[in-house]
Design an enzyme around this catalytic site. Structure first.
Site: not given
Ligand code: PGA
Length: 240
Positions: A67, A136, A138, A143
């Site tokens: 992404d 959340n 995602h 999302e």
């Molecule tokens: P993080 O991100 O590894 O920085 O916690 C996870 C995500 O939002 O997919």
């Protein structure tokens, strides 16, 4: 779902790295999709160590981005492309010709999604997808509410993603959209690994483990995959 719980972040990182190494050793010309974010940092350190020790060779692998934030590019601290180059591609000496990354600054974002899809169709299936999880639920920028049958697309970022995402940027950013591989790409991959670490992820991990596949919690889609590994440290698993 293959659920594995490790004593701490260090062990989690090493074991996740070993899984990825084994996939690459089985198919040294495979296609990998590895997430940016804070959780995989330890995994990338281990992969770089393994490569330096001669245990694995990534030079013939191809890499596709998971992404990117719309508006950001290589010059921006906090962009996914810069993160992956700093933490993995540059230390491993990966050739740019083996990397297909979303250009968050493309003038035609739909066309950019098509370009990445075509790269996956041509070089795939993806041998291993490594994902983190947002609080959340995602995965990538899929999302809550994202369709399980979508390939790459432009995502409108969830409020929680925008708020939590501030941690990646030294300067404040007005970010509204992202580009992401779709859940269908993950379901068509040969292996999917999701890693979560720390007490802050315990609640969403509990929901993910307990809920049936449902678009309101994107990570639950992965339960439809036959080779889905959920790797946690003790803290992320503390509510299970
Ligand atoms: P993080 O991100 O590894 O920085 O916690 C996870 C995500 O939002 O997919």
């Amino acid at each position: 779902m293959d659920l594995r719980i490790y004593s701490d972040y260090k062990e989690l990182s090493k074991e996740a790295a070993k899984l990825i190494m084994n996939v690459v050793n089985a198919n040294p010309t495979g296609l990998l999709c590895l997430a940016a974010g804070h959780t995989p940092v330890g995994i990338y350190k281990c992969l770089v160590d393994f490569a330096r020790e001669g245990k694995v060779d990534f030079s013939r692998c191809k890499f596709v981005s998971l992404d990117e934030w719309v508006g950001l590019g290589m010059q921006d601290e906090g962009s996914c492309i810069k993160f992956m180059h700093d933490n993995l591609f540059n230390p491993l000496g990966i050739l740019e010709s083996n990397i297909a990354f979303f250009n968050g600054q493309a003038s035609d974002l739909e066309l950019e999604c098509k370009r990445i899809d075509e790269f996956v169709f041509k070089n795939g299936p993806i041998d291993v997808v490594l994902l983190g999880i947002g609080i959340n639920g995602h995965i990538g920028f899929n999302e809550p509410g994202s369709a399980f049958d979508a390939y790459s697309h432009v995502a409108i970022l969830d409020e929680i993603t925008k708020e939590v995402g501030k941690k990646y940027f030294p300067v404040q950013r007005q970010l509204e959209k992202g580009l992401t591989l779709g859940i269908k790409h993950f379901l068509e991959a040969r292996n999917v690994i999701l890693v979560a670490s720390g007490a802050g992820k315990a609640e969403i991990i509990k929901k993910t483990v307990e809920s049936p596949p449902d678009t309101s919690l994107p990570a639950t889609a992965l339960k439809l995959h036959n080779n889905f590994y959920l790797l946690l440290d003790k803290e992320a698993a503390s509510l299970l």
